[in-house]
Motif scaffolding. Sequence first.
Motif, short mmCIF file in Angstrom:
data_model
loop_
_atom_site.label_atom_id
_atom_site.label_comp_id
_atom_site.label_asym_id
_atom_site.label_seq_id
_atom_site.Cartn_x
_atom_site.Cartn_y
_atom_site.Cartn_z
N TRP A 171 41.66 35.65 16.67
CA TRP A 171 41.29 34.70 17.73
C TRP A 171 40.16 33.85 17.24
O TRP A 171 39.16 34.37 16.72
N GLU A 215 39.69 45.63 31.43
CA GLU A 215 39.91 44.20 31.71
C GLU A 215 39.63 43.32 30.50
O GLU A 215 40.35 42.39 30.22
N SER A 218 42.36 43.62 27.98
CA SER A 218 43.56 42.88 28.35
C SER A 218 43.34 41.38 28.14
O SER A 218 44.22 40.66 27.67
N ALA A 219 42.12 40.88 28.40
CA ALA A 219 41.81 39.46 28.16
C ALA A 219 41.91 39.15 26.65
O ALA A 219 42.39 38.08 26.25
N ASN A 222 45.61 39.09 25.66
CA ASN A 222 46.29 37.87 26.14
C ASN A 222 45.59 36.59 25.71
O ASN A 222 45.99 35.51 26.12
N LYS A 223 44.54 36.71 24.94
CA LYS A 223 43.71 35.55 24.55
C LYS A 223 43.38 34.69 25.77
O LYS A 223 43.51 33.47 25.76
N ASP A 224 42.97 35.36 26.83
CA ASP A 224 42.58 34.67 28.07
C ASP A 224 41.07 34.44 28.01
O ASP A 224 40.28 35.31 28.41
N THR A 226 38.95 32.45 29.53
CA THR A 226 38.16 32.35 30.76
C THR A 226 37.84 33.74 31.30
O THR A 226 36.68 34.03 31.64
N LYS A 227 38.84 34.60 31.32
CA LYS A 227 38.61 35.97 31.82
C LYS A 227 37.65 36.71 30.87
O LYS A 227 36.70 37.37 31.31
#
Length: 322
Positions: A171, A215, A218-219, A222-224, A226-227
């Motif tokens: 990432w 959490e 999982s962020a 998912n390369k999320d 913002t989370k």
Amino acid sequence: MKVKARAPSNIAFIKYWGKKNEKLRIPANTSISMNLSEAYTETFVEFDNKLSKDLIVIDGKSVEGNEKERIVDHLNLIRKMAGIDTFAEVVSKNNFPKGAGMASSASGFAALTVAGTKAAGLNLSEKELSVLARLGSGSACRSIPDGFVEWKTGVKSGDSYAYSLQAPGYWDICDTIVVVGEKAKKVSSTEGHTKAFSSPFYKARILGMNKKVKEIKSALKNKDFTKFGRILEEEAINMHTVMMTSKPPLFYWLPKTLEIMQSVITWREEDLETYFTIDAGPNVHIICLSKDVKKVRIKLKKIPGVKKVIVNKASEGTHILK
Ligand code: DP6
């Protein structure tokens, strides 16, 4: 045999604050971190029959007193494992200010562990190296594996170690370290950890940890961003709240620290997606996607009192230098 190793410092997104076992440095909770490409320690170790005591030099200065004792204790662990009683010469260099909340103990003990064990003739696995590095400084265990790392708390020493969740190239996120103070901190993290339990908020912090770890993992998966960013920033504030409400209270921030935290929040409102995290020191780590790092640098240039900026990507863990 002379051996040199390079170890990255690491920044924790979910922090380690408070220990279940102080001597063995078993943390009260699991933590998640990223190794830093531009903040590292290089350490050379040689066990030499001609020496009558351990010689330790860090950043060009001979080390004595408590600092030396902690390093000698670590060398003793290595000597015991290798079945030798030879003294060692240790020469170590940080490419960033020592003791200013930038985890020099993490990279320092990781480099010492990898160079020291090899120099003593041992061939340890990554897990064994991580366990051993942890005994020198807890966060050092996270500097052993590559990239994005999880350190599970564990019950006993052998199962409290760190391993890689994702490789460095997984990432493209950056950690821009904003150096606002370079003086060694008054209260070391080792001492700070012992005060954590005196905060009335500590129990609540620990109760919320498993959910937070789940959490953020999982962020990451998912390369999320913002989370991911929201969790890591909330986590830094949470840890510093515990620090500030301990008895006696621990304030690691300087006025500049707060100014930069507030700037980060303002930039976010202006659509520059950045989040902050802070360890046991005044320097702010600004986390952003690498596409935004130039903009962050330009913004920081306009803030007086910023002493230095170090832009890091995720890096590999500790390795031997040829
Ligand atoms: C705030 O690993 O430096 O940086 O095990 O006593 O050497 P010792 O403590 P240390 O603590 C790090 C604390 C922190 C948070 C973190 O890196 O997780």
